[in-house]
Design a protein around this motif. Structure first.
Motif, PDB file in Angstrom:
ATOM      1  N   ILE A   1       0.671  -1.585  -0.419  1.00 35.76           N
ATOM      2  CA  ILE A   1       0.498  -0.219   0.332  1.00 35.76           C
ATOM      3  C   ILE A   1       1.011   1.011  -0.207  1.00 35.76           C
ATOM      4  CG2 ILE A   1      -1.197   1.500   1.332  1.00 35.76           C
ATOM      5  CD1 ILE A   1      -3.041  -1.310   2.457  1.00 35.76           C
TER       6      ILE A   1
ATOM      7  N   ASP B   1      -8.330  -3.054   3.579  1.00 40.21           N
ATOM      8  CA  ASP B   1      -7.692  -2.581   2.239  1.00 40.21           C
ATOM      9  C   ASP B   1      -7.742  -1.071   1.679  1.00 40.21           C
ATOM     10  OD1 ASP B   1      -5.610  -1.604   0.791  1.00 40.21           O
ATOM     11  OD2 ASP B   1      -6.510  -3.499  -0.637  1.00 40.21           O
ATOM     12  N   GLU B   2      -8.722  -0.832   1.856  1.00 44.35           N
ATOM     13  CA  GLU B   2      -9.805   0.511   1.167  1.00 44.35           C
ATOM     14  C   GLU B   2      -9.094   1.198   2.061  1.00 44.35           C
ATOM     15  OE1 GLU B   2     -10.067   1.525  -1.471  1.00 44.35           O
ATOM     16  OE2 GLU B   2      -9.317  -0.192  -2.138  1.00 44.35           O
TER      17      GLU B   2
ATOM     18  N   GLN C   1      -6.331   2.605   2.904  1.00 51.62           N
ATOM     19  CA  GLN C   1      -5.336   3.508   2.543  1.00 51.62           C
ATOM     20  C   GLN C   1      -6.356   4.647   2.625  1.00 51.62           C
ATOM     21  OE1 GLN C   1      -5.994   2.544  -1.893  1.00 51.62           O
ATOM     22  NE2 GLN C   1      -5.862   0.198  -1.604  1.00 51.62           N
TER      23      GLN C   1
END
Length: 151
Positions: A34, A147-148, A151
């Motif tokens: 990431i 994951d999002e 981020q």
């Protein structure tokens, strides 16, 4: 026809713990990249163009499909198993191609496709029916949501 799409004739040869270790390693790779993703995207865009993400993803999907067809041919499964795989391949390729306006997102499809296969393999140690697809989708979906969020 659907029973041949399942391809649940036996769980992986490795232990269940090792199968889940592969899943954890895949998640770790995704999460650890990431911080590097933006710089990598810019470098690729500058050096060869952002379309390269799409081309590489399509090439990898094609290579995996060929490997899957070869693997199926060794198992001597019925024709409808090949048709099911081919249909999945076409849908996957169409989806990846639909991302041509944002080709760097095609890499996510590839990452999560591989992760989905790893989760599927790990689940086959215990789950032997169609619920494996629902459970696998939920697990990979939760990993993607996290994951999002990161981020």
């Amino acid at each position: 026809m659907l029973e041949n799409c399942l391809m649940l004739d036996s769980p992986p040869r490795e232990s269940e713990v090792l199968s889940w270790t592969y899943v954890a390693a895949g998640v770790l790779v995704i999460y650890c990249t990431i911080p590097l993703a933006r710089a990598f995207r810019e470098a690729v865009n500058e050096q060869v163009g952002r379309e390269m993400f799409l081309y590489v993803t399509l090439a990898v999907v094609l290579a995996v499909a060929i490997a899957a067809f070869v693997s199926l041919s060794r198992r001597k499964l019925p024709v409808n198993a090949y048709l099911c795989l081919f249909a999945n391949f076409l849908v996957f390729m169409a989806f990846v191609y639909s991302l041509r306006e944002i080709p760097e997102e095609a890499v996510h499809v590839l990452e999560y496709g591989v992760l989905g296969l790893l989760v599927y393999r790990a689940l086959t140690h215990r789950v032997r029916d169609y619920s494996i697809y629902i459970l696998g989708s939920l697990i990979v979906g939760m990993i993607g949501i996290l994951d999002e969020y990161i981020q």
